[in-house]
Design a protein around this motif. Structure first.
Motif, PDB file in Angstrom:
ATOM      1  N   ASN A 121       0.852  -1.181   0.000  1.00 35.93           N
ATOM      2  CA  ASN A 121       0.000   0.000   0.000  1.00 35.93           C
ATOM      3  C   ASN A 121       0.891   1.235   0.000  1.00 35.93           C
ATOM      4  O   ASN A 121       1.806   1.350   0.804  1.00 35.93           O
ATOM      5  CB  ASN A 121      -0.904   0.002   1.229  1.00 35.93           C
ATOM      6  N   GLY A 122       0.591   2.185  -0.906  1.00 34.33           N
ATOM      7  CA  GLY A 122       1.402   3.382  -1.028  1.00 34.33           C
ATOM      8  C   GLY A 122       2.538   3.184  -2.003  1.00 34.33           C
ATOM      9  O   GLY A 122       2.582   2.209  -2.755  1.00 34.33           O
ATOM     10  N   SER A 123       3.487   4.126  -2.004  1.00 32.43           N
ATOM     11  CA  SER A 123       4.664   4.013  -2.867  1.00 32.43           C
ATOM     12  C   SER A 123       5.735   4.949  -2.362  1.00 32.43           C
ATOM     13  O   SER A 123       5.457   5.901  -1.621  1.00 32.43           O
ATOM     14  CB  SER A 123       4.317   4.344  -4.325  1.00 32.43           C
ATOM     15  N   ASP A 124       6.948   4.679  -2.772  1.00 30.48           N
ATOM     16  CA  ASP A 124       8.083   5.527  -2.458  1.00 30.48           C
ATOM     17  C   ASP A 124       8.707   5.975  -3.774  1.00 30.48           C
ATOM     18  O   ASP A 124       8.406   5.411  -4.827  1.00 30.48           O
ATOM     19  CB  ASP A 124       9.105   4.762  -1.607  1.00 30.48           C
ATOM     20  N   THR A 125       9.572   6.966  -3.736  1.00 31.57           N
ATOM     21  CA  THR A 125      10.251   7.406  -4.949  1.00 31.57           C
ATOM     22  C   THR A 125      11.186   6.312  -5.444  1.00 31.57           C
ATOM     23  O   THR A 125      12.036   5.819  -4.710  1.00 31.57           O
ATOM     24  CB  THR A 125      11.063   8.688  -4.683  1.00 31.57           C
ATOM     25  N   LEU A 126      11.006   5.914  -6.687  1.00 30.50           N
ATOM     26  CA  LEU A 126      11.888   4.938  -7.319  1.00 30.50           C
ATOM     27  C   LEU A 126      12.198   5.444  -8.719  1.00 30.50           C
ATOM     28  O   LEU A 126      11.302   5.612  -9.546  1.00 30.50           O
ATOM     29  CB  LEU A 126      11.224   3.561  -7.364  1.00 30.50           C
ATOM     30  N   ASP A 127      13.472   5.700  -8.983  1.00 34.58           N
ATOM     31  CA  ASP A 127      13.899   6.316 -10.233  1.00 34.58           C
ATOM     32  C   ASP A 127      13.736   5.343 -11.404  1.00 34.58           C
ATOM     33  O   ASP A 127      13.419   4.163 -11.219  1.00 34.58           O
ATOM     34  CB  ASP A 127      15.349   6.787 -10.100  1.00 34.58           C
ATOM     35  N   GLY A 155       0.029  11.951  -5.568  1.00 35.20           N
ATOM     36  CA  GLY A 155       1.257  11.210  -5.823  1.00 35.20           C
ATOM     37  C   GLY A 155       1.006   9.809  -6.334  1.00 35.20           C
ATOM     38  O   GLY A 155      -0.073   9.475  -6.831  1.00 35.20           O
ATOM     39  N   SER A 156       2.050   8.963  -6.227  1.00 34.19           N
ATOM     40  CA  SER A 156       1.988   7.553  -6.644  1.00 34.19           C
ATOM     41  C   SER A 156       1.651   7.386  -8.122  1.00 34.19           C
ATOM     42  O   SER A 156       0.947   6.452  -8.506  1.00 34.19           O
ATOM     43  CB  SER A 156       0.980   6.769  -5.789  1.00 34.19           C
ATOM     44  N   ILE A 157       2.165   8.273  -8.958  1.00 33.26           N
ATOM     45  CA  ILE A 157       1.925   8.192 -10.398  1.00 33.26           C
ATOM     46  C   ILE A 157       3.025   7.353 -11.043  1.00 33.26           C
ATOM     47  O   ILE A 157       4.212   7.629 -10.867  1.00 33.26           O
ATOM     48  CB  ILE A 157       1.895   9.590 -11.039  1.00 33.26           C
ATOM     49  N   SER A 196       9.228   4.459 -13.658  1.00 31.60           N
ATOM     50  CA  SER A 196       9.551   5.086 -12.378  1.00 31.60           C
ATOM     51  C   SER A 196       8.252   5.396 -11.660  1.00 31.60           C
ATOM     52  O   SER A 196       7.165   5.340 -12.259  1.00 31.60           O
ATOM     53  CB  SER A 196      10.365   6.375 -12.580  1.00 31.60           C
ATOM     54  N   VAL A 197       8.353   5.736 -10.384  1.00 34.69           N
ATOM     55  CA  VAL A 197       7.159   6.068  -9.613  1.00 34.69           C
ATOM     56  C   VAL A 197       7.526   7.106  -8.564  1.00 34.69           C
ATOM     57  O   VAL A 197       8.669   7.148  -8.094  1.00 34.69           O
ATOM     58  CB  VAL A 197       6.556   4.798  -8.962  1.00 34.69           C
ATOM     59  N   GLY A 198       6.558   7.931  -8.226  1.00 34.65           N
ATOM     60  CA  GLY A 198       6.749   8.918  -7.178  1.00 34.65           C
ATOM     61  C   GLY A 198       6.104   8.468  -5.886  1.00 34.65           C
ATOM     62  O   GLY A 198       5.372   7.473  -5.845  1.00 34.65           O
TER      63      GLY A 198
END
Length: 218
Positions: A121-127, A155-157, A196-198
């Motif tokens: 659940n959710g997301s973190d910055t991943l380049d 976020g989480s795009i 990638s994801v934010g």
């Protein structure tokens, strides 16, 4: 991004992804399981179930996750031993639906194997990265949320793009909004396709991600 009603073979191989909508009966089964999970706080994601392969004690720093092939393969190999059966059954049924089956199985004649399943659940910055280190050809990202729409400021795009190996510049970027029931299928056999994801910026929202990898061969 429009959700395809028929698998667009040319788009998948030209741009590296396909976007579809989860069938209602499978969505209902998965939602029942998702809300029954014992969600636990996590240092990277908002929360994870206790069987997730992204437990705090096993998840190395992000820069290591991108390059440690042996670690990723070992982690994925054990995931199906602890994944609740309902997720495995739903992924198997999904890939056997005509939407995917008519191309990958009937036309290409592929054999296939489910390699791993994860949920968070959710997301973190991943380049920008390619998931080739995880040892699967097709990667599913399936999104679930209680929200009827999704605002970009939350976020989480997910971003999907192309880059020539081993350059850093990414082109032809597409943004994927994580609407409830959205299925993103990534072409992980081609290292030119990266994503990638934010981070999840509004922690009052839930953005559940069911991640599954499939290998195909003739």
């Amino acid at each position: 991004m429009l959700i395809n009603k028929q698998f667009d073979v040319n788009h998948f191989y030209k741009h590296g992804f396909d976007v579809a909508e989860m069938p209602h009966h499978l969505s209902a089964l998965l939602w029942t399981q998702i809300i029954s999970e014992d969600w636990q706080k996590h240092t990277v994601y908002k929360s994870i179930p206790p069987w997730s392969i992204n437990l705090d004690t096993t998840t190395p720093p992000k820069e290591e996750r991108l390059y440690d092939r042996e670690y990723e393969q070992k982690k994925s190999a054990t995931s199906l031993d602890v994944t609740p059966q309902i997720y495995k059954d739903c992924m198997t049924e999904l890939f056997n639906l005509p939407y995917y089956k008519e191309w990958f199985i009937d036309t290409c004649g592929y054999n296939w194997k489910l390699k791993f399943i994860d949920l968070w659940n959710g997301s973190d910055t991943l380049d920008w990265h390619w998931d080739g280190v995880e040892d699967h050809d097709l990667g599913f990202l399936i999104y679930f949320t209680e929200e009827s729409t999704w605002k970009e400021e939350w976020g989480s795009i997910l971003k999907i793009g192309e880059r020539d190996w081993p350059n850093k510049d990414v082109s032809n970027v597409n943004n994927i909004i994580p609407l409830n029931g959205t299925i993103v299928l990534l072409n992980n056999a081609n290292p030119r396709f990266v994503h990638s994801v934010g981070p999840l910026k509004d922690l009052t929202k839930n953005r559940y991600t069911l991640n599954a990898g499939i290998s195909v061969w003739n």
